[in-house]
Design an enzyme around this catalytic site. Structure first.
Site, mmCIF file in Angstrom:
data_model
loop_
_atom_site.group_PDB
_atom_site.id
_atom_site.type_symbol
_atom_site.label_atom_id
_atom_site.label_comp_id
_atom_site.label_asym_id
_atom_site.label_seq_id
_atom_site.Cartn_x
_atom_site.Cartn_y
_atom_site.Cartn_z
ATOM 1 C CG HIS A 132 -1.696 1.255 1.425
ATOM 2 N ND1 HIS A 132 -1.351 2.239 2.342
ATOM 3 C CD2 HIS A 132 -2.818 1.694 0.804
ATOM 4 C CE1 HIS A 132 -2.241 3.226 2.278
ATOM 5 N NE2 HIS A 132 -3.130 2.926 1.348
ATOM 6 C CG HIS B 246 -0.266 9.995 0.518
ATOM 7 N ND1 HIS B 246 -0.369 9.885 1.878
ATOM 8 C CD2 HIS B 246 -1.430 9.502 0.019
ATOM 9 C CE1 HIS B 246 -1.541 9.352 2.196
ATOM 10 N NE2 HIS B 246 -2.193 9.119 1.084
#
Length: 591
Positions: free
Chosen positions: A122, A168
């Site tokens: 992830h 991110h």
């Protein structure tokens, strides 16, 4: 000889001594040698077959005996053709010669990909926490070298809107160029396993940048990219068919939006959560439930929709249609259909897909739709990802995903703690190739089309007995005063099972005071109702009367792959890196 200073005046001296072989080892040596002082290759072969459960056809006792002699008596190895009790003990305590599980791929790899648990990362590009750490190709390389098969990249336009970065989104993480990540994936994709690598792209791009990504992918991977002939697959190909291939999968930016909503709403709790979860070895997996107080009041459909809106998904679909060269590279399509969890778990004829659920959504859905999830995962792929508030890259309990057939339980591989140790343990199975065959019980249906119900109580299927004999090697891996300034360590072992709820338990040995080579000689019994997903958990700690006990090593091993007999178990640090010398000697019985 080790010295420990007390009150600046006195010195206590302790000698690190090699412990005697356990009585069970002595008894086995006596039995197979006929009570003489040496063991021949033929006697060793009989021991390996009858006690260690090795197949007679593959046992090469002569080769093993020569390896032992070469290590122990390299000068005289050519003149000797038998081993002593000390040599025998050395062999049994060698983690490379006498490991508790095999190191070869042994499962059928010709079933569709949906029939396997797949080692999944992830936010694979993050070096640390989810908010401020650097983005890099280094954690991607590390993951691939460990056998991880699913790499996740969040792709965004750069500041000038003419190139693609991995980061991110809307956090303080520093970006890395997409092309750098792709080149590293190509270089290291098959260093640990020949089986396919899946790259999941969370796409935040305009159509022209999608076209640029398609060009990057094609130029980087060339013919090894798997491109299906039609828009949607009727069935996923097998890992065997896709050896040394790269598969592209996309998802809408829903997860990012959910995480952003959680961040905005709960940012003030970051410091508190980091303190609670950044434990030196992590919370117990049984306590790592996803659902927080606010989420308790939400339905699974609300959790699925948290932080997202239809506009974002519709925009993504239109973008893909506008960039056909990008779309044709996508083999595994992902998304959440409108209509909540019922629509999301609907099985479509002639079409397979990938569904992503947060850990909270899965837990909620499992309460009322456990069998629907199992049925969905028999043909389709379910990916489960960490909740948005795991800012420090902690993880959740993976068993709930595996128990419902979820193939891709996505973990923050750069984190640490007990949940990640369980992930490491599961994928030590099947030769560490990154694909573990799901149990048959999760893949079959009865005549009335009913499937396995994860909430249903099952009778005990197997009983695992583990006897913990002794440990050694810490004095070579740690400084003399690492555990205690004034005396040698007081080690004890915690041992138990992670798996189906009925099987989960942790027990521990007595502590052995002032001893670098502790001998426990204690046996534990574990009844297993679902041995296929059970993991044997082992941790060693050092007792500290005044402070928190020190960590001294851990491992997790798939119970279904344990080899019977007397075995040497290597230990790992809290990051999952193998300790060079520290190990345990145990006996395994399965009935």
């Amino acid at each position: 000889m080790g010295s420990y200073r007390i009150c600046m005046c006195f010195t206590r001296k302790f000698r690190v001594t090699e412990a005697e072989a356990p009585e069970d080892v002595k008894e086995a040596f006596r039995k197979y040698t006929g009570n003489v002082s040496y063991m021949t290759a033929e006697q060793l072969r009989r021991f390996l077959v009858e006690v260690q459960g090795e197949k007679e056809s593959v046992v090469d006792a002569e080769s093993i005996l020569q390896q032992i002699l070469q290590r122990r008596h390299h000068i005289t190895k050519l003149a000797r053709h038998a081993i002593t009790l000390e040599d025998f003990q050395h062999y049994l305590f060698s983690t490379d010669l006498n490991s508790p599980i095999g190191d070869k791929v042994h499962q059928d790899m010709t079933a569709p990909m949906s029939h396997y648990f797949i080692y999944t990362g992830h936010n694979s590009y993050l070096t640390g926490n989810q908010l401020t750490s650097d983005c890099s190709d280094v954690p991607i390389i590390k993951a691939l070298k460990k056998g991880v098969r699913v790499i996740e990249l969040d792709i965004w336009p750069n500041s000038s809107k003419d190139d693609v970065h991995v980061l991110h989104g809307r956090t303080a993480t520093t970006p890395v160029e997409l092309i750098k990540c792709l080149r590293s994936i190509k270089e290291h994709a098959f260093s640990a396993s020949p089986y396919p690598v899946v790259i999941t792209l969370e796409d935040h791009l305009t159509p022209d940048l999608q076209a640029k990504v398609a060009q990057m992918l094609s130029q980087t991977f060339g013919e090894i990219i798997f491109c299906p002939e039609s828009d949607y697959l009727e069935e996923f190909p097998s890992p065997e068919e896709l050896k040394h291939r790269v598969i592209i999968s996309t998802k809408p930016p829903r997860e990012y939006l959910e995480a952003q909503a959680d961040k905005d709403k709960r940012n003030s709790s970051l410091e508190k959560k980091d303190t609670e979860e950044d434990d030196i070895w992590g919370n117990e997996p049984s306590s790592l439930t996803a659902t927080e107080q606010e989420d308790d009041e939400k339905s699974v459909d609300e959790l699925m929709d948290a932080g997202a809106n239809d506009k974002d998904e519709n925009e993504l679909d239109s973008k893909i249609h506008e960039a056909p060269e990008y779309r044709k590279l996508i083999a595994i399509h992902a998304g959440k259909p409108k209509g909540g969890i019922e629509a999301a778990l609907k099985i479509e004829l002639g079409k397979v897909r990938r569904l992503s659920l947060s850990e909270q959504a899965l837990e909620k859905a499992a309460l009322s739709r456990g069998t629907d999830i199992v049925r969905f995962t028999q043909k389709n792929i379910l990916r489960v990802y960490p909740r948005g508030t795991r800012f420090n890259s902690s993880n959740f309990k993976p068993q709930i995903g595996w128990l419902h057939g979820a193939q891709m339980v996505a973990f923050n591989m750069q984190g640490h703690g007990r949940s990640l140790w369980l992930m490491h343990g599961m994928f030590r199975g099947n030769g560490g190739c990154g694909y573990v065959k799901k149990p048959d019980i999760l893949m079959t249906a009865d005549l009335d089309n009913s499937v396995f119900d994860p909430k249903e109580e099952r009778p005990v299927q197997k009983t695992l007995k583990v006897k913990v004999y002794m440990g050694d090697g810490w004095h070579l891996d740690f400084k003399q005063t690492h555990f205690d300034l004034y005396s040698p360590p007081d080690f004890y072992t915690r041992i138990g099972i992670a798996g189906a709820p009925a099987d989960e338990v942790m027990k521990k040995t007595k502590k052995k005071e002032d001893n670098w080579t502790p001998v426990w000689d204690e046996e534990f019994t574990f009844p297993l109702t679902m041995p296929e997903i059970a993991l044997l958990r082992i941790e060693v700690h050092e007792y500290d009367m005044s402070e928190k006990d020190d960590f001294a090593g851990q491992t997790c091993l798939p119970a279904s792959e344990l080899r019977p007999g007397i075995r040497a178990v290597p230990l790992f640090n809290r990051k999952g890196e193998k300790l060079e010398h520290s190990r345990l000697l145990i006996r395994i019985e399965i009935s």
